[in-house]
Scaffold this active site. Structure first.
Site, PDB file in Angstrom:
ATOM      1  N   CYS A   1       0.846  -1.198   0.000  1.00 34.47           N
ATOM      2  CA  CYS A   1       0.000   0.000   0.000  1.00 34.47           C
ATOM      3  C   CYS A   1       0.876   1.240   0.000  1.00 34.47           C
ATOM      4  O   CYS A   1       2.097   1.163   0.021  1.00 34.47           O
ATOM      5  CB  CYS A   1      -0.862   0.006   1.262  1.00 34.47           C
ATOM      6  SG  CYS A   1      -1.667  -1.567   1.594  1.00 34.47           S
TER       7      CYS A   1
ATOM      8  N   ASN B   1       1.320   0.128   5.917  1.00 37.57           N
ATOM      9  CA  ASN B   1       1.698  -0.681   4.755  1.00 37.57           C
ATOM     10  C   ASN B   1       2.534  -1.845   5.285  1.00 37.57           C
ATOM     11  O   ASN B   1       3.543  -1.635   5.948  1.00 37.57           O
ATOM     12  CB  ASN B   1       2.513   0.145   3.758  1.00 37.57           C
ATOM     13  CG  ASN B   1       3.078  -0.726   2.643  1.00 37.57           C
ATOM     14  OD1 ASN B   1       2.465  -1.746   2.286  1.00 37.57           O
ATOM     15  ND2 ASN B   1       4.240  -0.381   2.125  1.00 37.57           N
TER      16      ASN B   1
ATOM     17  N   GLU C   1      10.464 -12.164 -21.273  1.00 45.06           N
ATOM     18  CA  GLU C   1      10.077 -10.811 -20.866  1.00 45.06           C
ATOM     19  C   GLU C   1       8.986 -10.257 -21.774  1.00 45.06           C
ATOM     20  O   GLU C   1       8.016  -9.656 -21.311  1.00 45.06           O
ATOM     21  CB  GLU C   1      11.311  -9.888 -20.871  1.00 45.06           C
ATOM     22  CG  GLU C   1      11.050  -8.430 -20.599  1.00 45.06           C
ATOM     23  CD  GLU C   1      10.348  -8.152 -19.267  1.00 45.06           C
ATOM     24  OE1 GLU C   1      10.268  -9.058 -18.421  1.00 45.06           O
ATOM     25  OE2 GLU C   1       9.828  -7.023 -19.104  1.00 45.06           O
TER      26      GLU C   1
ATOM     27  N   HIS D   1       9.387 -29.919 -28.670  1.00 45.45           N
ATOM     28  CA  HIS D   1       9.126 -30.721 -27.456  1.00 45.45           C
ATOM     29  C   HIS D   1       7.763 -30.405 -26.870  1.00 45.45           C
ATOM     30  O   HIS D   1       7.535 -30.614 -25.676  1.00 45.45           O
ATOM     31  CB  HIS D   1      10.248 -30.452 -26.441  1.00 45.45           C
ATOM     32  CG  HIS D   1      11.609 -30.757 -26.969  1.00 45.45           C
ATOM     33  ND1 HIS D   1      12.108 -32.042 -27.074  1.00 45.45           N
ATOM     34  CD2 HIS D   1      12.558 -29.952 -27.503  1.00 45.45           C
ATOM     35  CE1 HIS D   1      13.318 -32.006 -27.608  1.00 45.45           C
ATOM     36  NE2 HIS D   1      13.629 -30.755 -27.880  1.00 45.45           N
TER      37      HIS D   1
ATOM     38  N   LYS E   1       2.778  -2.488  -7.994  1.00 46.91           N
ATOM     39  CA  LYS E   1       4.104  -2.175  -8.526  1.00 46.91           C
ATOM     40  C   LYS E   1       5.202  -2.933  -7.796  1.00 46.91           C
ATOM     41  O   LYS E   1       6.201  -3.313  -8.385  1.00 46.91           O
ATOM     42  CB  LYS E   1       4.376  -0.671  -8.414  1.00 46.91           C
ATOM     43  CG  LYS E   1       5.721  -0.241  -8.993  1.00 46.91           C
ATOM     44  CD  LYS E   1       5.861  -0.619 -10.445  1.00 46.91           C
ATOM     45  CE  LYS E   1       7.240  -0.334 -11.000  1.00 46.91           C
ATOM     46  NZ  LYS E   1       7.425  -0.911 -12.354  1.00 46.91           N
TER      47      LYS E   1
END
Ligand code: AGP
Length: 611
Positions: A2, A100, A484, A507, A606
């Site tokens: 938070c 938090n 990514e 595979h 985040k």
């Protein structure tokens, strides 16, 4: 995970707090709230949903006072609801707390408090703190918080205010980030620097076990046992705009476009024009330790782990040191073997990822030297490591990591040259050449950005925009690029995507190929180019939708591709830095075309500061 903000001073605390919470919304956005101390005592507005709901409520019913605290939540204990939103109060609504972190012994604390006749309003762990502070409060809020936290186990960054004390705000941390900002006759608390940078750049990074008594323009810090603590103030030189969007529609697009400058900043102070030497003094590893190193362990999560994989390939190819790459969440539970002279390189943008932090603690307890690649200055990872390479990438607000990734790979590139030279397995001429290749990267990224309309158009075509699934394939240095690229697509557009080593197609994954399956194939010039072309031909033979990422001027690959994204010619080992950019842009534009919340994708935060 938070976000908390607090303010004491002459400004309207609610305005300062809400401005700060908006800068922290990427840390979580299930619910939010603000509490202030004024003549009526403690006044509070809180709501379910994103901060814009709070903005509307406060427009209808503004609150202000001498000081205040606020919170934006990413639920860990207790479903997102108004009752579970912070701030939380004691029964008499004399104490307000924002938090938090995770209180690990909250059930036991709650049971004990309920046995004392306390009734709880919420299912949160945080509410226990409010009741504990009230239990120990006898007029001195600082002491009451200090005492209450002695009963608490777990991670916290808290702000505490009391209705009959308009001159003091208390803050404390253990395991979750917290800063105290100092102004002229005013002071601030925040989870992260962008929350208060609009008002002050002079901050204290609070450490674990520290409690702060904050008054107008002054702060007193002690540990939980009451021992005074003196911290050094840090002047934060991030541009204020760095936390704004600078005209881009989303933080993510702004941060993608920042990458040329970000790579220059990551290199800044470490390599000079024409230099054949890398300088990384802050890694705090001696040449002797580098020479003695028998094993390097890289640990990270998510995108940072993909950067770590590129790091593994670089270090083993050029510095000839064996590298073990681990997901931090696996490392911490698998009883790792840490032989003497092991160097651990954790990678973390936020520097607060719980699994990565725990992996550091385990490795240190087993004798490893820990040198982290981290972006957030003063973060827990930075403070718990023996040495650091700060990415110098500036704040990354978009939940999907972009510039942090390319900056991390650049940091690994620097470390590899430094390690190889120190171990005498790379001569000055090669080092100079590799540094020149690195310094050429930013302009090559700019070329890709200048031609991003090609990618924007591809992302708008229904066969990609409306795909149900996608495959990303790469080899060698660009196998991590495939992982990514797939993560970017899935986390912001919600299209299922898998990254695979292209050699694995036979595979199993080739069974998935149909004329509705986009397959992104990274086929830039390099040692495995011909192998990639064979993979592409196998996919085309089964009508797969091949999007090739290839080197400018490569006409050969056109015949085998449905569509093609060209990138400038690049030194292969550093091509993952370049390849990442078109894959970021492709994911971004697909997600925008699908109407997704690019900066704050559903279910994500985040920084994952809890397990
Ligand atoms: C990547 O886009 C995600 N935001 C996520 O995988 C992230 O990379 C991961 O949580 C690690 O975060 P950190 O770098 O802050 O430790």
């Amino acid at each position: 995970m938070c976000g908390i903000v607090g303010y004491i001073g002459d400004k309207n605390p609610t305005e300062v707090i809400m401005a700060g919470l908006h800068r922290l919304e990427y840390r979580g956005y299930d619910s939010a709230g603000v509490a202030v101390v004024n003549d009526q005592g403690l006044d509070c507005v809180k709501s379910l949903g994103k901060l814009k709901v709070m903005d509307a409520l406060l427009a209808e019913r503004p609150i202000t006072g001498a000081l205040g605290i606020g919170h934006t939540r990413w639920a860990t204990h207790g479903v997102p609801s108004e009752d579970n939103s912070h701030p939380h109060f004691d029964m008499d609504k004399e104490i307000a707390v924002v938090h938090n972190g995770i209180i690990e012994n909250y059930q036991a604390l709650r049971a004990s408090l309920e046995a004392d006749g306390i009734t709880f309003r919420s299912q949160t762990d945080t509410e226990t703190i409010a009741h504990l502070v009230r239990k120990y409060y006898a007029g001195d809020l600082f002491k009451a918080v200090q005492r209450a936290l002695q009963d608490v186990e777990g991670a916290y960054a808290i702000g505490v205010i009391c209705k009959d004390n308009p001159d003091v705000m208390i803050a404390a941390r253990h395991g979750s980030p917290l800063i105290v900002g100092m102004g002229e006759d005013e002071a601030f608390i925040g989870s992260d620097v962008p929350a208060i940078m609009k008002y002050t750049r002079d901050v204290y990074y609070i450490d674990n076990g520290q409690v702060c008594e904050i008054k107008r323009g002054q702060v007193r810090i002690e540990d939980l046992d009451g021992n005074p603590v003196t911290l050094e103030m840090t002047h934060v030189d991030w541009d204020d705009a760095a936390a704004e969007k600078e005209g881009f529609p989303h933080f993510m697009l702004k941060e993608i476009n920042q990458q040329p400058e970000v790579i220059r900043n990551t290199l800044r102070g470490r390599v000079e024009e024409g230099s054949d030497e890398v300088r990384l003094p802050e890694m705090n590893i001696s040449v002797d330790e580098l020479k003695a190193c028998q094993k390097i362990t890289i640990v990270a999560c998510g995108t940072a782990w993909h950067a770590g994989m590129v790091g593994k390939y670089l270090i083993e190819k050029f510095a000839k040191v064996p590298v073990e790459l681990d997901l931090a969440s696996e490392y911490r539970y698998r009883n790792p073997i840490v032989p003497p002279n092991t160097i651990m390189i954790p990678v973390s943008q936020s520097g607060e990822t719980a699994d990565t932090l725990e992996a550091i603690r385990i490795a240190k307890s087993l004798g490893a030297k820990v040198a982290s690649i981290v972006n957030a200055v003063g973060s827990s990872v930075a403070r718990e490591s023996h040495g650091i390479i700060y990415q110098q990438a500036g704040p990354e607000i978009g939940v999907a990591s972009t510039k942090a990734y390319t900056s991390q790979v650049t940091a690994f590139s620097l470390f590899t040259i430094w390690l190889a030279e120190s171990r005498g397995v790379m001569d000055k001429a090669q080092a100079k050449q590799m540094i020149a290749h690195l310094r050429a990267i930013p302009d090559k990224i700019q070329t890709i950005l200048d031609n991003q309309d090609v990618i924007k158009r591809l992302a708008a075509t229904p066969k990609y925009r409306d795909a149900q699934s996608a495959l990303y394939l790469g080899r060698s240095f660009n196998f991590p690029s495939a992982l990514e690229g797939a993560l970017k697509l899935k986390e912001i557009s919600y299209i299922h995507a898998e990254g695979y080593a292209a050699g694995e197609m036979k595979h199993g994954p080739i069974a998935l190929v149909t004329d509705e399956l986009p397959v992104v194939c990274i086929a830039t010039q390099g040692d495995t180019y011909e192998k990639m072309v064979s993979n592409i031909q196998e996919i085309k033979a089964r009508d797969g939708l091949v999007i090739s990422v290839a080197t400018e001027g490569d006409k050969h690959i056109l015949a085998h591709s449905e569509d093609i994204i060209y990138i400038p010619e690049c030194y292969e080992p550093y091509s993952p830095i370049l390849v990442a950019v078109p894959l970021q842009l492709f994911s971004y534009y697909v997600a925008v075309n699908r109407g997704c919340d690019v900066d704050q994708p559903r279910n994500l935060a985040k920084s994952v500061t809890v397990e």
